[in-house]
Design an enzyme around this catalytic site. Structure first.
Site: not given
Length: 831
Positions: A266, A275, A329
């Site tokens: 991101h 990720y 998150r």
């Protein structure tokens, strides 16, 4: 970490991938599609030999149990449903789940040894379900693509591609058109790509997302015998192996692995633990799928992945727990750090099949606590894992040395490890986001990148002290290490009535997945350049200047809409000096800004209500410390039930508010989709208040893991000395270790003990028979940094490339060429 460039990646590609790069429109030779599909079935469903092993029985039972649940849900489906209770047509998550359920049935029908293996009826039900979903909810692209882009471009395609691969033989016999039909639709939904294919210039097609998309396209090409699609997918996925060079970005992509082991997704989020973990899993699965199916030439790529594990993941795993600082998150999810590590263990187990010398990886698998292998994706991995664990000839060994300090400066993270503890620090800057919020996850993240730290103690069940319950029970304004303004903030859903800020008519075009949403809502950058530090062997120094985030800065500049809410941050200049027995924290220039008070949290820890927890301390003039009384010289938090303790030795005198509070909250306060599970914890908090009026305060303290009261009393006699603590310089001396460490935040020469440092810079010096000097540029903007050691001139014994040493009047000048070093530490040894 060895540096592998885009050019080197292309040189390592299989022949099929190279040909696709050279001429993507031409068919590429050398792809054995049948082998690729057979490998894929083996990866997810196992083989007859593997599935006969007793260690795999639990996985097979879980596959069968899930498939029977899905078949029962099909039996109970009402009109307009494929599965009972899964209403379709407006909810992209439920549509993705429908495809997932079909995959889970198909998987059971290809799992050798299972009761549904080769069950023609179940397979036809899956095929009929695929046809039904395509006709009603997926085939018309004008009605699809609502909700989250990820479901349409990755989630659904992953389940569909794998289902088609599992049922390839039956599809060829009974519905030879279905694979091509679905592939055409999947291409059409690849809207962030180009002409139905990957676009390496797209911000959506990077890192783990790129690995997911290309893995799907590998299967799609094998299903249709499309050599060019397979070759293009291989070459596209191979780009994730290239080390990101921030000074020579390819396709503008900052997502991926960096030289220092950092991983970013991101654009600017430290994301190894989510990720990065997905990327590791996917590329290892691809290696398994491609084994023997293409030409040679990729032998060195597994070696690159090995370095990811050794330099990127291993420092972040403490006694089997994957640390919070790299999860974005995902910290708000109910999965645990142990479960996260189990995913990595499976990947490492499989990676050992591909590297030239697998022993170190196998030793690491043996070293980590036993994982629940039933949760592995592949039966093959379970069998391999069991074999490694049972092999007495493989000793257990960590990939980390017992003492290690790792500066992940490319992602503003630091990890400091000792046999009895690990310390993890999260910072932010104009390069790295303060936090990540998205999709109703991590609802109160505001200060997670403002110097929040996590102290993990050896022998602790980390589920009891960290994970989702830590964020649930601890106030978001009282995360350990954070200086926060005294105010109440509202979450994004509270502010705007949805999971994002919506204003498509504004020039910045605020929609759910727009760049402006990312920049100002989901993961805003900080505004400070200084964030980073130096390491000297197993010792470390890090510093940060706390700032506002990009949203507040833009709002003040009039860039954002009037109804957009942005919050001003507190101010602080902070340093962390990481030694053997303690971590020294200095903070200066502390202010709530705008007439607000602020609070610095020394620590927040949670415990079960039944745990025997005690808080003791001593005042600066002797005698027991009492809450609300005199300033403490030291405090000690001890959990006798768990046999753990943390000490706090205060090096400056100030009132400290410390105590225990029983807190009950639902896990939904941090993530909207969490189960409404009440969490009750005893929360210990020690904090220092900074009034809105009065002098700007500075403070200094040491975190002392596993401290006894006697040891804490000993700090009154040393060995720590605070040499400087203001907004220009923060420096300490450890007399026993012979270490002087300093962060210089201002430009120009600044003194610290016998050092003259040309700032901004981070410096560690260890004096002894040979003096070792470590230098770095935490701003990542300087061409060189230098330090003058006063006293008798010293001669150079050894130095890193780019370091020069020369005698000058008054001492020895050490200079490091830091241009394009991206925060890397340079060392010189003097005699």
């Amino acid at each position: 970490m060895p540096h592998i460039t885009r050019r080197q990646v292309l040189a390592l590609l299989p022949a099929a991938g190279l040909l696709a790069v050279a001429a993507p429109a031409r068919a590429a030779a050398g792809v054995d599609h049948a082998r690729l599909l057979a490998n894929t079935v083996a990866v997810f469903a196992g083989t007859p030999e593997v599935n006969a092993r007793p260690e795999v029985a639990g996985k097979l039972a879980a596959i069968l149990r899930t498939a029977r649940q899905r078949l029962t849900a099909m039996d109970g489906a009402a009109e307009g449903e494929l599965f009972a209770g899964l209403a379709l047509g407006t909810d992209d998550v439920k549509l993705r789940q429908a495809f997932q359920y079909l995959y889970e049935i198909a998987l059971a029908t290809r799992t050798a040894g299972g009761e549904l293996n080769d069950d023609a009826t179940a397979q036809r039900r899956v095929i009929d379900g695929l046809v039904w979903l395509h006709e009603r909810y997926y085939g018309d692209q004008s009605k699809g693509y609502y909700g989250n882009w990820h479901n349409w471009e990755i989630g659904i395609s992953t389940h569909v591609s794998r289902t088609l691969a599992l049922l390839a033989d039956r599809l060829r016999a009974e519905r030879p058109d279905l694979a091509a039909t679905y592939i055409a639709s999947m291409d059409a939904y690849l809207r962030n790509g180009e002409n139905g294919d990957v676009d390496l210039d797209s911000r959506f097609h990077t890192g783990a997302n790129l690995a997911d998309i290309t893995a799907n396209r590998l299967l799609q090409g094998a299903l249709t015998g499309d050599d060019a699609r397979v070759a293009k997918a291989i070459s596209d996925q191979a780009t994730v192996f290239a080390t990101i060079d921030p000074y020579d970005l390819q396709h503008g992509v900052t997502d991926g692995y960096y030289r220092d082991g950092s991983f970013i997704q991101h654009d600017s989020v430290a994301y190894t633990g989510s990720y990065g973990r997905i990327l590791l899993t996917r590329v290892v699965q691809t290696l398994n799928m491609l084994k023997g199916a293409t030409g040679g030439g990729s032998e060195d790529l597994p070696g690159v992945v090995y370095r990811w594990v050794a330099d990127g993941f291993a420092p972040l795993i403490f006694e089997g727990w994957l640390m919070e600082i790299v999860k974005g998150r995902a910290v708000s999810r109910t999965g645990t750090g142990y479960a996260d590590t189990a995913v990595i263990v499976e990947a490492v187990t499989d990676l050992a099949e591909h590297v030239e010398d697998p022993l170190a990886l196998k030793k690491y698998v043996k070293f980590l606590p036993a994982a629940n292998a039933d949760g592995f994706v592949s039966p093959l991995s379970i069998a391999r894992y069991a074999a490694i664990r049972a092999d007495s000839a493989i000793p257990a060994a960590d990939l980390n040395p017992p003492e290690r300090c790792v500066a992940f400066n490319a992602m503003d993270r630091t990890v400091h490890r000792r046999p009895g503890y690990a310390f993890a620090l999260a910072r932010s800057s104009e390069r790295i986001s303060k936090y990540e919020y998205m999709s109703g996850e991590n609802l109160m993240p505001w200060f997670q990148g403002d110097g929040a730290y996590y102290l993990y103690l050896a022998g602790e069940d980390q589920r009891q002290v960290f994970g989702v319950d830590y964020y649930t029970a601890v106030s978001p304004y009282r995360l350990a290490g954070v200086t926060a303004p005294v105010e109440e903030r509202r979450t994004v859903p509270e502010l705007y009535g949805r999971d994002w800020y919506e204003n498509p008519g504004h020039p910045l075009n605020f929609t759910s997945s727009s760049e402006s949403q990312n920049t100002y809502v989901y993961f805003p950058l900080a505004g400070n350049a200084f964030s980073g530090g130096a390491t000297l062997g197993a010792y470390g120094a890090a510093g940060m200047v706390q700032s506002d985030d990009a949203a507040y800065t833009a709002k003040q500049a009039g860039i954002l809409p009037d109804d957009f809410v942005a919050y001003r941050n507190a101010r602080a200049t902070k340093s962390w000096f990481m030694l053997d027995d303690e971590i020294v924290v200095l903070a200066a220039d502390l202010s709530g800004q705008g007439g607000r008070a602020a609070v610095t949290t020394v620590d927040s820890r949670i415990a079960d209500p039944g745990d025997a927890v005690a808080l003791t301390g001593e005042g600066w003039h002797g005698g027991a410390w009492q809450a609300g009384g005199a300033a403490p010289r030291w405090l000690r938090y001890a959990n006798a039930t768990r046999g753990t303790a943390v000490g706090y030795a205060f090096l400056t005198r100030q009132p400290v508010e410390a105590g225990l509070e029983t807190v009950t909250r639902s896990r939904r306060v941090v993530r909207a989709s969490n189960p409404d599970t009440g969490v009750t914890k005893n929360v210990f908090t020690a904090s220092i208040a900074h009034p809105a009026t009065g002098d700007v305060s500075a403070l200094a303290y040491a975190l002392v893991p596993n401290a006894t009261e006697d040891r804490l009393r000993g700090y009154a006699r040393g060995p720590l000395t605070v040499l400087a603590n203001d907004r220009h310089v923060q420096a300490i001396k450890h007399g026993t270790l012979g270490i002087v460490a300093a962060n210089v935040f201002s430009e120009g020469p600044r003194h610290a003990e016998r050092l003259l440092v040309d700032g901004p810079a981070s410096v560690i010096v260890r004096y002894g028979e040979r003096t070792v000097v470590a230098l770095s540029d935490p701003t990542m903007k300087r061409d060189r940094v230098s330090v003058l050691l006063h006293g008798a001139p010293r001669r150079l014994a050894s130095a890193d490339e780019g370091v020069t040493v020369r005698r000058v009047p008054g001492g020895t000048l050490i200079q490091a060429a830091t241009r394009h070093a991206y925060g890397r530490t340079f060392t010189a040894t003097l005699r």
